[in-house]
Design a protein around this motif. Structure first.
Motif, mmCIF file in Angstrom:
data_model
loop_
_atom_site.group_PDB
_atom_site.id
_atom_site.type_symbol
_atom_site.label_atom_id
_atom_site.label_comp_id
_atom_site.label_asym_id
_atom_site.label_seq_id
_atom_site.Cartn_x
_atom_site.Cartn_y
_atom_site.Cartn_z
ATOM 1 N N PHE A 124 2.187 2.027 -3.391
ATOM 2 C CA PHE A 124 1.090 2.426 -4.274
ATOM 3 C C PHE A 124 0.716 3.886 -4.024
ATOM 4 N N LEU A 157 0.818 -1.208 0.000
ATOM 5 C CA LEU A 157 0.000 0.000 0.000
ATOM 6 C C LEU A 157 0.853 1.259 0.000
ATOM 7 N N HIS A 164 -6.732 -0.095 -3.468
ATOM 8 C CA HIS A 164 -5.691 -1.110 -3.302
ATOM 9 C C HIS A 164 -6.314 -2.463 -2.968
#
Length: 276
Positions: free
Chosen positions: A147, A144, A203
Motif C-alpha cells: 500500500f 501495508l 491502512h
C-alpha cells in the motif's frame, strides 16, 4: 450502491437460503441483465445445476454451480429475494431462478444496471471486472508495504484513488469518507504526499471500518436490504457520511459536504486538513 459490507451480507444470506438448491428453469424478463452468454443459452445451461457455494470478490458475488460460475454485480440497486414459486412477482423482478422444490431466487433491480454473467466453472477470477481488483481489505491480504509503495507512485487525490478498487477493493463512497475521517486525512490530499504514519493509520482504518460494517450487516441508504430482507445497521455508526451540518464527533466543528472527483464527500475541515 451496495458496497463490500452490503455484498458480503447478501452473500451470507444467500448461503443460508439457497445452497443445495437445483434449478428447474430460469425466467428472464429483462435481457440486458444477462451479460453473457445469450439469453437462451444462459437459461438452458442452468437447468439441472445445483448451487454449491456463494463467494465474494470485492463487490462481486460469485455463484458456484455444478458446472458453471455465475458472476453478479448488483450495481446501484440490484438485490436478490428468496420466495415461493407461487408468490406474486413484484415490479422490477428481472430474473427468476425456479428450483426443483418450487422455491425461487429472484433478481430485482429498479434501475436495471446490475449484470449476471455465466462462465465455465472455476474461471470467475478471470472475469474482466474481477481481474483488475486490488486485495481484499484484510490484514492477511492487504499488505501495508505494498500500500505504501503504490501510494507513493500517485499524485492523484486519495479519495478517487481509493475508489478505483486497484489499491484495495471494496471501498465505495460511504466507506472511503468514513475511513479517511478515521485516519484524519483530507479526501483531496495527493496520495504521494501522505506520510508513512498517515498511511499506516489509513491502512488500519480501511480494514476496521469495513469489518465493523460487515459485522453490523452493512449500511442502509435508500433501498438496500440483504438477501434475508433485513436492513443493515451500520448507518447508526456513520461519523461523517450523510451528516453534513452536524457536529464533528471529534472536535465539534460542523461537518461539511463538498465535491471531490464529482462525488459527494463528507469531512471535518479541522480534523482533516490538507497539507504539503
Amino acid at each position: 450502491m451496495p458496497e463490500l459490507p452490503e455484498v458480503e451480507t447478501v452473500r451470507k444470506g444467500l448461503e443460508q437460503l439457497v445452497l443445495g438448491k437445483t434449478v428447474d428453469h430460469v425466467i428472464v424478463s429483462w435481457n440486458r441483465i444477462i451479460e453473457s452468454p445469450d439469453i437462451e443459452e444462459f437459461k438452458h445451461q442452468l437447468i439441472g445445476e445445483t448451487l454449491h457455494s456463494v463467494s465474494r470478490r470485492g463487490k462481486y458475488l460469485i455463484f458456484h454451480w455444478t458446472h458453471f460460475d455465475m458472476v453478479s454485480h448488483l450495481r446501484m440497486e440490484g438485490k436478490f429475494d428468496y420466495c415461493d414459486a407461487d408468490d406474486v412477482v413484484t415490479k422490477h423482478t428481472h430474473v427468476r431462478f425456479v428450483f426443483t422444490d418450487q422455491s425461487e431466487l429472484r433478481y430485482l433491480d429498479v434501475r436495471k444496471f446490475g449484470r449476471l454473467t455465466l462462465l465455465p466453472k472455476d474461471t470467475a477470477e478471470n472475469y474482466k471486472g474481477i481481474k483488475k481488483l486490488g486485495p481484499e481489505p484484510t490484514n492477511e491480504m492487504f499488505k501495508l508495504e505494498d500500500f505504501v509503495a503504490k501510494l507513493k507512485k500517485h499524485k492523484k487525490a486519495i479519495k478517487p484513488l481509493l475508489l478505483e478498487q486497484t489499491l484495495v477493493t471494496g471501498l465505495g463512497n460511504i466507506y472511503v469518507d468514513e475511513a479517511l475521517f478515521m485516519a484524519r486525512i483530507h479526501p483531496e490530499q495527493p496520495a504521494n504526499t501522505l506520510t508513512l504514519a498517515e498511511i499506516e493509520v489509513l491502512h488500519q482504518s480501511i480494514i476496521e471500518c469495513l469489518q465493523k460494517a460487515v459485522d453490523a450487516g452493512g449500511t442502509t441508504i435508500r433501498s438496500y436490504k440483504n438477501a434475508l430482507g433485513e436492513a443493515g445497521t451500520f448507518q447508526v455508526n456513520l461519523q461523517v457520511y450523510g451528516r453534513n451540518g452536524e457536529q464533528c464527533p471529534n472536535c465539534g466543528n460542523e461537518i461539511a459536504k463538498i465535491k471531490v472527483a464529482q462525488r459527494g464527500t463528507h469531512l471535518c475541515s479541522i480534523c482533516q486538513r490538507l497539507h504539503d
